[in-house]
Motif scaffolding. Structure first.
Motif, PDB file in Angstrom:
ATOM      1  N   LEU A   1      -3.918   5.855   1.031  1.00 36.85           N
ATOM      2  CA  LEU A   1      -3.069   4.659   0.967  1.00 36.85           C
ATOM      3  C   LEU A   1      -1.841   4.801   1.849  1.00 36.85           C
ATOM      4  N   TRP A   2      -1.307   6.009   1.929  1.00 42.10           N
ATOM      5  CA  TRP A   2      -0.154   6.234   2.798  1.00 42.10           C
ATOM      6  C   TRP A   2      -0.508   5.960   4.253  1.00 42.10           C
TER       7      TRP A   2
ATOM      8  N   THR B   1       0.833  -1.208   0.000  1.00 38.97           N
ATOM      9  CA  THR B   1       0.000   0.000   0.000  1.00 38.97           C
ATOM     10  C   THR B   1       0.866   1.256   0.000  1.00 38.97           C
TER      11      THR B   1
ATOM     12  N   CYS C   1       0.651  15.354   0.664  1.00 43.23           N
ATOM     13  CA  CYS C   1      -0.555  14.964  -0.069  1.00 43.23           C
ATOM     14  C   CYS C   1      -1.675  15.984   0.091  1.00 43.23           C
TER      15      CYS C   1
ATOM     16  N   SER D   1      -1.028   2.329   4.826  1.00 40.35           N
ATOM     17  CA  SER D   1       0.287   1.673   4.872  1.00 40.35           C
ATOM     18  C   SER D   1       0.908   1.789   6.247  1.00 40.35           C
TER      19      SER D   1
ATOM     20  N   THR E   1       2.136  13.092   4.878  1.00 39.48           N
ATOM     21  CA  THR E   1       0.704  13.363   4.744  1.00 39.48           C
ATOM     22  C   THR E   1       0.467  14.805   4.310  1.00 39.48           C
TER      23      THR E   1
ATOM     24  N   CYS F   1       0.322   6.728  -6.693  1.00 33.19           N
ATOM     25  CA  CYS F   1      -0.767   7.708  -6.774  1.00 33.19           C
ATOM     26  C   CYS F   1      -0.226   9.134  -6.670  1.00 33.19           C
TER      27      CYS F   1
ATOM     28  N   ALA G   1      -3.475   9.016  -2.638  1.00 33.44           N
ATOM     29  CA  ALA G   1      -2.117   8.864  -2.095  1.00 33.44           C
ATOM     30  C   ALA G   1      -2.125   9.010  -0.587  1.00 33.44           C
TER      31      ALA G   1
ATOM     32  N   SER H   1       0.698   4.099  -2.757  1.00 32.55           N
ATOM     33  CA  SER H   1       0.530   5.520  -2.430  1.00 32.55           C
ATOM     34  C   SER H   1       1.560   6.364  -3.173  1.00 32.55           C
TER      35      SER H   1
END
Length: 206
Positions: free
Chosen positions: A57-58, A38, A173, A61, A170, A45, A54, A42
């Protein structure tokens, strides 16, 4: 810097989640693999500019990465062979590096700040692993190393640790337009952490 507090805050919820996941089909190794897959997804993505995906999924993960240890400890398999810890740290470095590359591709523009982040990660990781290996070989693990308790590796804390890394990735993103500025600052913070670990690690091992 925040890992001790984060572990104290999240330890109970993660242990309860590990209890729910404690089924024959779910193993610590599979959770580690899920975190790696994952995490790579990410990064892909991010490279495509799909920032909400992204981010989701981050975080998924990192959740999987946070559950493999509690599950292993629940089953009494933590630190018996070291294989799980080895797989976990290998997956972490793969995912962290891939995500930085993905963000750099996704936002475009100058790559230099992201290259400096990768350089800082490289130096920091080298110091991190070298200290852990030598400290274990020479019997320098200390009871006051709160960050190392319950973990496969013995290491020196610093300004930039796992919690801060999750937060910064994060932010990339959520605010891709500011990614370059964040990368410049983050490279400096991780670089300062690496320098601190070199000095502190050397003093501890003397």
């Amino acid at each position: 810097m925040l890992d001790v507090r984060a572990r104290a805050l999240l330890g109970g919820p993660l242990d309860r989640a590990a209890a729910i996941l404690d089924r024959p089909a779910v193993t610590p190794g599979r959770l580690t693999a899920l975190g790696a897959l994952t995490g790579l997804a990410s990064a892909g993505c991010a490279a495509a500019g799909w920032w909400p995906a992204a981010a989701a999924l981050w975080l998924l993960s990192r959740l999987a990465d946070g559950l493999d240890g509690p599950l292993a400890r629940r089953r009494g398999t933590a630190d018996t062979s070291g294989a799980g810890g080895f797989l976990d740290i290998s997956a972490d470095f793969l995912v962290y590096g891939a995500f930085v590359v993905g963000v750099a591709v996704g936002v475009g523009g100058p790559a230099l700040p992201f290259l400096l982040v990768l350089l800082a990660y490289y130096v920091n990781g080298t110091v991190f692993l070298a200290f852990s290996s030598i400290a274990e070989r020479t019997g320098r693990r200390r009871d006051e190393d709160r960050l190392s308790r319950g973990r496969s590796l013995n290491f020196v804390g610093g300004l930039a640790e796992g919690t801060e890394t999750i937060a910064v990735h994060t932010v990339w993103c959520l605010h891709p337009g500011s990614a370059h500025i964040v990368a410049w600052v983050w490279a400096a913070v991780v670089g300062a952490t690496a320098a601190h670990r070199v000095v502190t690690g050397y003093r501890r091992l003397r």
